[in-house]
Motif scaffolding. Structure first.
Motif, mmCIF file in Angstrom:
data_model
loop_
_atom_site.group_PDB
_atom_site.id
_atom_site.type_symbol
_atom_site.label_atom_id
_atom_site.label_comp_id
_atom_site.label_asym_id
_atom_site.label_seq_id
_atom_site.Cartn_x
_atom_site.Cartn_y
_atom_site.Cartn_z
ATOM 1 N N LEU A 1 0.701 -1.093 0.031
ATOM 2 C CA LEU A 1 0.154 -0.220 0.097
ATOM 3 C C LEU A 1 0.945 1.308 0.148
ATOM 4 O O LEU A 1 0.218 2.060 0.024
ATOM 5 C CB LEU A 1 -0.922 0.042 1.208
ATOM 6 C CG LEU A 1 -1.994 -1.232 1.021
ATOM 7 C CD1 LEU A 1 -2.948 -1.078 2.507
ATOM 8 C CD2 LEU A 1 -2.705 -1.197 -0.090
ATOM 9 N N GLY A 2 2.302 1.134 -0.129
ATOM 10 C CA GLY A 2 3.124 2.203 -0.297
ATOM 11 C C GLY A 2 3.720 2.712 1.296
ATOM 12 O O GLY A 2 2.998 2.464 2.300
ATOM 13 N N ASP A 3 4.791 3.497 0.974
ATOM 14 C CA ASP A 3 5.486 3.935 1.888
ATOM 15 C C ASP A 3 4.558 5.161 2.689
ATOM 16 O O ASP A 3 4.771 5.395 3.953
ATOM 17 C CB ASP A 3 6.828 4.739 1.735
ATOM 18 C CG ASP A 3 7.741 3.389 1.341
ATOM 19 O OD1 ASP A 3 7.401 2.258 1.502
ATOM 20 O OD2 ASP A 3 8.851 3.881 0.916
ATOM 21 N N ASP A 4 3.989 5.836 2.141
ATOM 22 C CA ASP A 4 2.906 7.181 2.710
ATOM 23 C C ASP A 4 1.855 6.270 3.689
ATOM 24 O O ASP A 4 1.787 6.756 4.855
ATOM 25 C CB ASP A 4 2.321 7.802 1.749
ATOM 26 C CG ASP A 4 3.352 8.873 1.236
ATOM 27 O OD1 ASP A 4 4.447 8.938 1.494
ATOM 28 O OD2 ASP A 4 2.734 9.403 0.149
ATOM 29 N N TRP A 5 1.471 5.123 3.326
ATOM 30 C CA TRP A 5 0.468 4.690 4.182
ATOM 31 C C TRP A 5 1.172 3.932 5.331
ATOM 32 O O TRP A 5 0.648 4.095 6.449
ATOM 33 C CB TRP A 5 -0.307 3.236 3.302
ATOM 34 C CG TRP A 5 -1.597 2.749 3.955
ATOM 35 C CD1 TRP A 5 -2.643 3.122 4.043
ATOM 36 C CD2 TRP A 5 -1.143 1.476 4.718
ATOM 37 N NE1 TRP A 5 -3.350 2.093 4.708
ATOM 38 C CE2 TRP A 5 -2.535 1.210 5.153
ATOM 39 C CE3 TRP A 5 -0.274 0.643 4.756
ATOM 40 C CZ2 TRP A 5 -2.786 0.037 5.900
ATOM 41 C CZ3 TRP A 5 -0.621 -0.525 5.985
ATOM 42 C CH2 TRP A 5 -1.660 -0.641 6.509
ATOM 43 N N LEU A 6 2.376 3.329 5.247
ATOM 44 C CA LEU A 6 3.220 2.822 6.304
ATOM 45 C C LEU A 6 3.395 3.825 7.257
ATOM 46 O O LEU A 6 3.528 3.557 8.580
ATOM 47 C CB LEU A 6 4.337 2.090 5.957
ATOM 48 C CG LEU A 6 4.213 0.553 5.031
ATOM 49 C CD1 LEU A 6 5.383 0.013 4.394
ATOM 50 C CD2 LEU A 6 3.645 -0.459 6.128
ATOM 51 N N ARG A 7 3.927 4.903 6.712
ATOM 52 C CA ARG A 7 4.430 5.991 7.714
ATOM 53 C C ARG A 7 3.210 6.213 8.449
ATOM 54 O O ARG A 7 3.266 6.732 9.937
ATOM 55 C CB ARG A 7 4.942 7.143 7.026
ATOM 56 C CG ARG A 7 6.415 6.890 6.471
ATOM 57 C CD ARG A 7 7.054 8.136 6.083
ATOM 58 N NE ARG A 7 6.500 8.522 4.519
ATOM 59 C CZ ARG A 7 7.316 8.091 3.587
ATOM 60 N NH1 ARG A 7 8.416 7.307 3.636
ATOM 61 N NH2 ARG A 7 6.853 8.347 2.354
#
Length: 305
Positions: free
Chosen positions: A284-290
């Motif tokens: 789901l992408g790094d922005d979602w993980l952050r």
């Protein structure tokens, strides 16, 4: 120091380094974990004994406790992982227990400043008074466990307490899904009744509502203050009996500002880092993980820095 002890310490040091690499790669200052368990030691040991005995609420699934350590060692390990803030999820299984647990939690919060002061509640006479007392003592998050407590969250005895917490804006992490074993009052319907009466209540649905994922996603879509935590979701362990439907991932992505990292530490049957890796492999992408692993929790609890 014995050889097994040395080996265990080496394994934990290696895991801590792996956890730190995870959040450092994302450019984060650490993790915020909204679902970790600290409680009076004799109570926690009873919980561990329940898991060891494969009690009914475990769904009969073998459940080894990975981090069976003393309290100070567990807190130190979370700090080694780089967890900036964590919780003391504690819960009563009967009337007359919540206020005592809350008293313990006040002392634990004083000696553990990186733990968000946690309190709990139970449908019983006097619940509004001791919830108010906990709020005035500085509680920043509450835990409700519908499965273990075997109560209806819509019980009239709780109504004024929910109203008080909604007004105060204090989040409530609530285990209300029917996993790993259903209870008389688990599932989305009882919680939906509570939210209909208290739409601003900041419920954080534990385990993404496992296994009724779609229904609890719908509640989060309907109520802007409803959030979900990731506790045990997507892990190899949980996917065996409560797989997350692939078709619901887009909805989870869209709710990325209201999904929070939770792990169930220390009561997990696998390494802590596995929870992080399975979130990463969702793609789901790094922005979602952050957002999930730090920013959403930091914003909810107004953490400095």
């Amino acid at each position: 120091m014995t050889e097994p002890t040395q080996r265990a310490e080496a394994d934990e040091a290696a895991e801590a380094a792996e956890v730190r690499r995870f959040w450092e790669r994302l450019g984060l200052p650490g993790l915020v974990d909204v679902h970790t368990h600290f409680m009076p030691e004799r109570v926690l040991h009873k919980v561990w004994e329940y898991f060891d005995a494969l009690g009914p609420l475990t769904g009969g699934v073998e459940w080894p406790i990975t981090y069976r350590r003393e309290e100070a060692e567990r807190a130190a390990l979370l700090r080694e992982f780089g967890v900036r803030a964590f919780t003391a999820m504690l819960y009563p299984h009967k009337a007359g227990m919540a206020q005592w647990l809350n008293s313990w939690a006040v002392d634990f919060a004083r000696r553990t400043p990186d733990c968000l002061h946690t309190a709990t509640l139970f449908p019983e006479p006097g619940v509004e008074a001791y919830v108010r007392e906990a709020v005035e003592a500085g509680a920043r998050v509450f835990k409700a466990h519908v499965q273990v407590g075997a109560y209806d969250p819509g019980d009239q005895l709780l109504d004024s307490a929910w109203g008080l917490l909604a007004e105060a804006g204090i989040p409530v992490v609530i285990h209300c899904g029917s996993g790993p074993a259903p209870g008389k009052h688990t599932g989305p319907e009882p919680v939906a009744r509570v939210l209909a009466r208290h739409p601003r209540l900041r419920l954080v649905v534990a385990h993404l509502g496992m296994p009724e994922y779609g229904d609890f996603l719908a509640l989060a879509e309907r109520y802007s203050e409803v959030r979900l935590d990731t506790t045990m979701a997507f892990t190899d362990f949980s996917e065996r009996f409560a797989p997350f439907p692939h078709e619901e991932l887009a909805r989870l992505a869209d709710l990325g500002d209201r999904v929070l990292l939770g792990t169930d530490f220390p009561n997990i049957p696998y390494p802590y880092v596995h929870q992080l890796h399975v979130l990463e492999r969702l793609g789901l992408g790094d922005d979602w993980l952050r957002a999930v692993c730090h920013d959403n929790g930091a914003r909810l609890f107004t953490l400095a820095g």
